[in-house]
Design a protein around this motif. Sequence first.
Motif, PDB file in Angstrom:
ATOM      1  N   PHE A 100       1.072   4.060  -2.884  1.00  0.00           N
ATOM      2  CA  PHE A 100       0.759   5.435  -2.483  1.00  0.00           C
ATOM      3  C   PHE A 100       1.886   6.386  -2.882  1.00  0.00           C
ATOM      4  O   PHE A 100       1.633   7.461  -3.452  1.00  0.00           O
ATOM      5  N   PRO A 147      -0.215   4.623   4.355  1.00  0.00           N
ATOM      6  CA  PRO A 147      -0.777   5.983   4.332  1.00  0.00           C
ATOM      7  C   PRO A 147      -1.714   6.296   5.490  1.00  0.00           C
ATOM      8  O   PRO A 147      -1.993   7.456   5.763  1.00  0.00           O
ATOM      9  N   ALA A 184      -4.495   7.610  -1.026  1.00  0.00           N
ATOM     10  CA  ALA A 184      -4.476   6.594   0.030  1.00  0.00           C
ATOM     11  C   ALA A 184      -5.577   5.565  -0.186  1.00  0.00           C
ATOM     12  O   ALA A 184      -5.361   4.357  -0.028  1.00  0.00           O
ATOM     13  N   ALA A 221      -4.608   3.361  -3.255  1.00  0.00           N
ATOM     14  CA  ALA A 221      -3.535   2.426  -2.935  1.00  0.00           C
ATOM     15  C   ALA A 221      -4.037   1.288  -2.061  1.00  0.00           C
ATOM     16  O   ALA A 221      -3.662   0.130  -2.246  1.00  0.00           O
ATOM     17  N   GLU A 223       0.829  -1.198   0.000  1.00  0.00           N
ATOM     18  CA  GLU A 223       0.000   0.000   0.000  1.00  0.00           C
ATOM     19  C   GLU A 223       0.867   1.253   0.000  1.00  0.00           C
ATOM     20  O   GLU A 223       0.601   2.219  -0.730  1.00  0.00           O
TER      21      GLU A 223
END
Length: 625
Positions: free
Chosen positions: A479, A604, A569, A572, A475
Amino acid sequence: MSLERPVRTLNPEVARKIAAGEVIDRPNAIVRELMDNAIDAGATSITVEISGGGIDRIRIIDNGNGMTRDDLENCARPHATSKITTEVDLMNLSTLGFRGEALASIAAVSRLSIQSGGYKMRASLTEDHLIEPAAELVGTIVQSEGLFENFPARRQFLKRPATEGIMCRNTFIEKALARPDIAFRFVSDGETKIDLPAGQSLKDRFVGANSYSEAPELFYEFAQSSGGENPEWSFTVVIGEPAVSRSNKKEIFIYANGRRIQEYSLVQAVEYGGQGFFPNGTYPVAAVFAQVRPDLIDFNIHPAKREARFSDISALHHGLSSTIRSFFHQYTYSNFAEDKPADQARNQEFNFEPEVPSAPLSSSTAPTTSSFSDSVYEKHISYKPSETKSESLSDFRSKFLGIKSNGGWPRSEHAASFSTKSLAEQALSVAQNSDSPSVSEPQPKVRYIGPCLGTFLLAEKNNSLYIIDQHAVHERILFDRLMNSQGDAGRQPLLIPYKIKTESKSQDNQLEKLKAELNRIGFETEHVSDGYWEIKTIPERWTGTEYDLRTLLFVKQVEPAQIIRSIAAMTACKAAVKDGYVLDDITASRLVEQAFTLEDPHCPHGRPIYTVISREKLFELVKRT
């Protein structure tokens, strides 16, 4: 008007009780008002004593400038004050008290006595400023007894003495926090509960007064101002690191010119500054001590002075959020750049030079900018050997990690690069050359061990075991890729443009300041006429409505860069590999390699992407020496 209920002027006694009720509603209000007076008097030592939760007795002792006989003869009359003389003074307040209501209100609902300057004065509903000689002393002693004993209708709504005492204690702490240069002592029923010495730092006063269980070393203090010889605003922030968090915002304290106020916008600025560093659903423990030029703030809008009206709070809001964000970026780099194990002491030294706008409250302030990718991310495929025979491994890794055949993908200029040679390929190379003594292949710095519990990837580095959350690291990679991609964000035209009607010139000015940044991230903004704006395009990934955008800009005062951050965010998170996905060893090892190139080892939403256990800690856990 009814003949049965004609309009009459209230008698003075009832009128005084009603007026007093606006200022003095319970014992802690007396503590608040009398501590304000002691601070305004220049005291360097203040003692607060309460009995029966403050209902029976409250006594404030200070060593300030004291009062004369003439002061004592007038001080408890309505609107009697030494701090202002004309309405113009209300626009340049430099004292905590100013209305002259406190002592008169206390006398209306209790038995008030003040000793100072060789005299003692008593005032209540039955005694009108009775003055008698008393012993000389330095400063002033103010005492309130029998709260609401002549007002039973209000007394019945007081809580138990223990509860009222806690409220008095909280008010004492609230007042003591902003003045670490003053010594404060709190005594309840003859027992000293809090003793705060003078000369503390704001951080030590904040942690000590609140009796936090977390160590003082986990809190930090830093300051910033709008710049210039006579800055329009400045502030000092005391804030705990991400390990110090709470499930609500109650531990975010906002002070303006020495007063604690309820100011949603500045609480929000603290929240935004820590966004991405604190796990989902948690908030910082922090105190903001702001100083605003007196002519730019008005405290005369609430009986207890708990609210304030700012001339223009947007620059202060932006300065606060960006300064806190800059601090946590540096904090993250300082504490994780060397991959310190979880049980190793953190470095407390910071070279903290955040970039903050120097524009005054009333002038334009350019928001922080962040780039946003206009490319559409190719969603990953869950790898299972039996399902990927028709697809090459390099193609799969390209889709999953966003890596081109040469191993590169857009990153910020500060990020470290990683080897495109996988750990497996390095191991194969070593094995192929093991018979040749002339070949020396360096061992990999990171050794991928394998998957664990369907969620984690295990790796060894620098004599430490790393447990990596595969969803969180992926993630963060995605991001960063979105945020660091260059060029304007992808945008789509609206068939029916958003129409935003502003409610004031201030909102027009705010949109004018944000126009360039909104256009850059995909919200093409045009000022149609006075009070009317149109948004003709929106970012490709925007899923909100016209109302959502208006709320973000005017109610929550979110900067454009933060709008895009939220979109990135969310994108992602949805695209990242989920728990339970099985990765092949080469893809997993490549993901592990990238985990150690990230500038910020948090997803994030603020969760850490890995936890670390040192070799020494493992030995300790299994009782090995």
